[in-house]
Design a protein around this motif. Structure first.
Motif, mmCIF file in Angstrom:
data_model
loop_
_atom_site.group_PDB
_atom_site.id
_atom_site.type_symbol
_atom_site.label_atom_id
_atom_site.label_comp_id
_atom_site.label_asym_id
_atom_site.label_seq_id
_atom_site.Cartn_x
_atom_site.Cartn_y
_atom_site.Cartn_z
ATOM 1 N N ALA A 382 11.812 -0.733 17.747
ATOM 2 C CA ALA A 382 12.084 0.409 16.865
ATOM 3 C C ALA A 382 11.678 0.101 15.427
ATOM 4 O O ALA A 382 11.103 0.952 14.735
ATOM 5 C CB ALA A 382 13.560 0.790 16.931
ATOM 6 N N VAL A 383 11.958 -1.116 14.965
ATOM 7 C CA VAL A 383 11.539 -1.503 13.612
ATOM 8 C C VAL A 383 10.012 -1.538 13.530
ATOM 9 O O VAL A 383 9.418 -1.124 12.527
ATOM 10 C CB VAL A 383 12.155 -2.860 13.216
ATOM 11 C CG1 VAL A 383 11.582 -3.350 11.887
ATOM 12 C CG2 VAL A 383 13.675 -2.745 13.111
ATOM 13 N N GLY A 384 9.355 -2.019 14.578
ATOM 14 C CA GLY A 384 7.893 -1.996 14.612
ATOM 15 C C GLY A 384 7.350 -0.577 14.548
ATOM 16 O O GLY A 384 6.375 -0.297 13.833
ATOM 17 N N ALA A 385 7.984 0.336 15.296
ATOM 18 C CA ALA A 385 7.564 1.741 15.259
ATOM 19 C C ALA A 385 7.784 2.326 13.871
ATOM 20 O O ALA A 385 6.953 3.102 13.365
ATOM 21 C CB ALA A 385 8.332 2.551 16.301
ATOM 22 N N LEU A 386 8.896 1.964 13.232
ATOM 23 C CA LEU A 386 9.164 2.423 11.867
ATOM 24 C C LEU A 386 8.077 1.939 10.912
ATOM 25 O O LEU A 386 7.601 2.696 10.051
ATOM 26 C CB LEU A 386 10.534 1.917 11.415
ATOM 27 C CG LEU A 386 10.947 2.224 9.972
ATOM 28 C CD1 LEU A 386 10.992 3.727 9.728
ATOM 29 C CD2 LEU A 386 12.294 1.577 9.658
ATOM 30 N N ALA A 387 7.666 0.692 11.073
ATOM 31 C CA ALA A 387 6.596 0.154 10.237
ATOM 32 C C ALA A 387 5.299 0.921 10.434
ATOM 33 O O ALA A 387 4.579 1.219 9.473
ATOM 34 C CB ALA A 387 6.388 -1.329 10.547
ATOM 35 N N GLY A 388 4.994 1.243 11.680
ATOM 36 C CA GLY A 388 3.790 2.015 11.961
ATOM 37 C C GLY A 388 3.841 3.399 11.349
ATOM 38 O O GLY A 388 2.840 3.899 10.810
ATOM 39 N N GLU A 389 4.999 4.039 11.417
ATOM 40 C CA GLU A 389 5.160 5.364 10.814
ATOM 41 C C GLU A 389 4.996 5.289 9.294
ATOM 42 O O GLU A 389 4.304 6.103 8.681
ATOM 43 C CB GLU A 389 6.544 5.925 11.156
ATOM 44 C CG GLU A 389 6.782 6.194 12.630
ATOM 45 C CD GLU A 389 5.914 7.312 13.163
ATOM 46 O OE1 GLU A 389 6.221 8.490 12.923
ATOM 47 O OE2 GLU A 389 4.883 6.996 13.794
ATOM 48 N N LEU A 390 5.647 4.312 8.705
ATOM 49 C CA LEU A 390 5.599 4.146 7.249
ATOM 50 C C LEU A 390 4.168 3.915 6.767
ATOM 51 O O LEU A 390 3.696 4.531 5.807
ATOM 52 C CB LEU A 390 6.497 2.978 6.858
ATOM 53 C CG LEU A 390 6.659 2.666 5.369
ATOM 54 C CD1 LEU A 390 7.317 3.832 4.645
ATOM 55 C CD2 LEU A 390 7.472 1.395 5.195
ATOM 56 N N SER A 391 3.457 3.030 7.459
ATOM 57 C CA SER A 391 2.104 2.684 7.042
ATOM 58 C C SER A 391 1.147 3.865 7.183
ATOM 59 O O SER A 391 0.345 4.151 6.289
ATOM 60 C CB SER A 391 1.605 1.492 7.861
ATOM 61 O OG SER A 391 0.336 1.062 7.412
ATOM 62 N N LEU A 392 1.224 4.572 8.310
ATOM 63 C CA LEU A 392 0.314 5.691 8.532
ATOM 64 C C LEU A 392 0.603 6.840 7.569
ATOM 65 O O LEU A 392 -0.324 7.431 6.994
ATOM 66 C CB LEU A 392 0.405 6.180 9.975
ATOM 67 C CG LEU A 392 -0.454 7.401 10.325
ATOM 68 C CD1 LEU A 392 -1.909 7.191 9.944
ATOM 69 C CD2 LEU A 392 -0.333 7.737 11.808
ATOM 70 N N LEU A 393 1.883 7.165 7.385
ATOM 71 C CA LEU A 393 2.213 8.261 6.476
ATOM 72 C C LEU A 393 1.795 7.934 5.042
ATOM 73 O O LEU A 393 1.342 8.810 4.299
ATOM 74 C CB LEU A 393 3.702 8.570 6.550
ATOM 75 C CG LEU A 393 4.124 9.344 7.807
ATOM 76 C CD1 LEU A 393 5.633 9.309 7.979
ATOM 77 C CD2 LEU A 393 3.626 10.787 7.750
ATOM 78 N N ALA A 394 1.945 6.658 4.660
ATOM 79 C CA ALA A 394 1.506 6.258 3.323
ATOM 80 C C ALA A 394 -0.008 6.388 3.190
ATOM 81 O O ALA A 394 -0.522 6.835 2.154
ATOM 82 C CB ALA A 394 1.942 4.830 3.036
ATOM 83 N N ALA A 395 -0.731 6.006 4.252
ATOM 84 C CA ALA A 395 -2.191 6.136 4.221
ATOM 85 C C ALA A 395 -2.609 7.599 4.098
ATOM 86 O O ALA A 395 -3.564 7.933 3.384
ATOM 87 C CB ALA A 395 -2.800 5.508 5.475
ATOM 88 N N LEU A 396 -1.883 8.477 4.792
ATOM 89 C CA LEU A 396 -2.203 9.901 4.707
ATOM 90 C C LEU A 396 -1.846 10.452 3.330
ATOM 91 O O LEU A 396 -2.613 11.209 2.733
ATOM 92 C CB LEU A 396 -1.447 10.666 5.792
ATOM 93 C CG LEU A 396 -1.916 10.418 7.228
ATOM 94 C CD1 LEU A 396 -0.903 10.963 8.234
ATOM 95 C CD2 LEU A 396 -3.287 11.043 7.465
ATOM 96 N N ALA A 397 -0.666 10.062 2.829
ATOM 97 C CA ALA A 397 -0.218 10.575 1.537
ATOM 98 C C ALA A 397 -1.128 10.119 0.402
ATOM 99 O O ALA A 397 -1.332 10.843 -0.574
ATOM 100 C CB ALA A 397 1.218 10.146 1.272
ATOM 101 N N SER A 398 -1.689 8.912 0.551
ATOM 102 C CA SER A 398 -2.582 8.392 -0.491
ATOM 103 C C SER A 398 -4.048 8.702 -0.208
ATOM 104 O O SER A 398 -4.925 8.310 -0.969
ATOM 105 C CB SER A 398 -2.397 6.876 -0.611
ATOM 106 O OG SER A 398 -2.765 6.225 0.601
ATOM 107 N N ARG A 399 -4.276 9.381 0.934
ATOM 108 C CA ARG A 399 -5.630 9.755 1.366
ATOM 109 C C ARG A 399 -6.515 8.536 1.611
ATOM 110 O O ARG A 399 -7.718 8.565 1.360
ATOM 111 C CB ARG A 399 -6.287 10.704 0.355
ATOM 112 C CG ARG A 399 -5.470 11.953 0.110
ATOM 113 C CD ARG A 399 -6.201 12.976 -0.723
ATOM 114 N NE ARG A 399 -5.369 14.155 -0.964
ATOM 115 C CZ ARG A 399 -5.782 15.254 -1.579
ATOM 116 N NH1 ARG A 399 -7.034 15.321 -2.032
ATOM 117 N NH2 ARG A 399 -4.975 16.267 -1.765
ATOM 118 N N HIS A 400 -5.888 7.480 2.141
ATOM 119 C CA HIS A 400 -6.621 6.237 2.395
ATOM 120 C C HIS A 400 -6.874 5.987 3.881
ATOM 121 O O HIS A 400 -7.395 4.948 4.242
ATOM 122 C CB HIS A 400 -5.836 5.047 1.831
ATOM 123 C CG HIS A 400 -5.867 4.968 0.337
ATOM 124 N ND1 HIS A 400 -5.003 4.173 -0.385
ATOM 125 C CD2 HIS A 400 -6.652 5.603 -0.582
ATOM 126 C CE1 HIS A 400 -5.248 4.316 -1.681
ATOM 127 N NE2 HIS A 400 -6.243 5.172 -1.818
#
Length: 410
Positions: A382-400
């Motif tokens: 679950a923590v790994g999934a949280l990390a994946g969500e955090l990283s992808l959403l940040a990439a989308l939010a920063s357009r990276h």
């Protein structure tokens, strides 16, 4: 001719069937014979398929007609500190995947979580289910059956638990549809994923139901379980382990490490994971939880088809006032997986590669108390999934997102 070639020739002549080879040779030779046959029948070269690192007999309970092994690249993400109900300390998460950039993304998310002091995680519900369907003459008989089940749970528990030294029957929930009665049995299967355990135990309990009610068993699985299919009942009631992980990321860490803001990530999550998923009629309100669940399942020997249920997850992100009045908003991030079906004993966890991956986590075999290792595995995933969500959403939010894939050559 080699022993493998001899066996292959006996199959060609019809003297033996493909599945009978282990009765006439050791498991590795039987696998080699099948490769000889396939190479003769096709243009395939199975040298790499046949280059595996374990005794084929170890896989006897996991595969039929074995020809070799499918090797998936495995990496590791972390370390990350997990404050869980069962998981406690720093963990590195093995992930097996062929999707480039996934490990890098999860690793970035875990690094950010670690910089915030780690994540919290808890298994909030546990129960592997099996739901047989019975035939009755009509609603009167259905009601009679439901009433009997409600009054005789102990008799069903005694019958079910007579088949296992570990599993415990938790509850039986009835559902009536016309002249069909479904009984959704839920079990605590301890450190086993428990699907086979639940099936065998439920079969014994069904005999008791048939003996004392007008119901006649049609199928031991009536799809209300629901196993390996998208199902709202699993999203609502859970199956296997329901587990949630969360973290608060300081605003300055969000800006320095993720190159965006808490408000931007929260908005991306709302519009993408919540509104977008709702418009799509999705059962999963998340960015890509199945990516981490699937990679963790392959690495640690879980039933890969149950990634369907594992993707039953809701991601929430919220900007919160920072403790530093002059600082940027902090980010609260969570992922709740409703039906994560994992175990640390039995099934594919016995295979050598997968056992080694569980050793990396320190979670191979039965826990003390029973069930604690599987709980801990669920919390770390679950923590790994949280990390994946955090990283992808940040990439989308920063357009990276696109540039990150381009930089990694994926």
């Amino acid at each position: 001719m080699t022993d493998a070639e001899t066996l292959a020739e006996r199959v060609r002549t019809g003297e033996l069937r493909l599945h009978e080879l282990e009765e006439h040779a050791d498991h590795d030779t039987a696998a080699a014979a099948r490769r000889v046959l396939l190479e003769a029948e096709t243009d395939a070269d199975l040298e790499t398929v046949g280059d595996y690192a374990f005794d084929a007999e170890v896989a006897d309970s996991a595969i039929e007609n074995m020809i070799g092994a499918a090797q998936v690249p495995m990496g590791v993400a972390g370390p990350v500190t997990v404050d869980g109900g069962a998981a406690n300390g720093q963990y590195r998460l093995p992930l097996a995947t062929s999707e480039g950039a996934l490990l890098a993304s999860v690793n970035r998310g875990l690094s950010v979580i670690e910089s915030a002091g780690g994540a919290s995680a808890r298994v909030t519900k546990n129960g592997m289910t099996r739901a047989p369907v019975f035939r009755v003459e009509g609603v009167v008989q259905a009601a009679e059956t439901v009433e009997w089940v409600g009054e005789n749970l102990e008799a069903l528990r005694e019958a079910a638990e007579s088949t296992t030294s570990h599993g415990e029957l938790l509850d039986v929930e009835p559902y009536v549809v016309g002249d069909s009665v479904f009984l959704r049995f839920a079990y605590d299967t301890k450190d086993a994923m428990g699907m086979n355990m639940a099936t065998i135990a439920t079969g014994e309990a069904c005999s008791v139901v048939e003996e004392h009610t007008p119901a006649s068993l049609v199928a031991l699985s009536g799809n209300l379980c629901s196993d390996k299919k998208p199902a709202a009942i699993n999203a609502v009631e859970g199956r296997g382990r329901s587990v949630t992980a969360d973290v608060v990321i300081p605003g300055e860490v969000v800006e320095e490490r993720l190159h965006t803001t808490a408000d931007a990530i929260a908005e991306a999550n709302t519009r993408k994971n919540l509104i977008g998923s709702a418009k799509a009629g999705s059962l999963g309100f998340n960015a890509h939880a199945a990516n981490v669940v699937g990679a963790a399942f392959l690495a640690t020997g879980q039933d890969e088809a149950q990634v369907v249920e594992g993707a039953n997850a809701i991601t929430t992100m919220d900007a919160r006032p920072s403790e530093d009045e002059n600082g940027s908003s902090d980010l609260y991030a969570s992922v709740s997986l409703a039906s994560l079906e994992v175990g640390t004993v039995g099934g594919g966890t016995k295979l050598p590669t997968q056992s080694e991956a569980l050793d990396v986590l320190g979670l191979r075999g039965g826990g003390d108390p029973a069930g604690s290792n599987a709980d801990a595995l669920a919390e770390v995933i679950a923590v790994g999934a949280l990390a994946g969500e955090l990283s992808l959403l940040a990439a989308l939010a920063s357009r990276h997102l696109a540039s990150a894939h381009a930089d990694l050559g994926r």
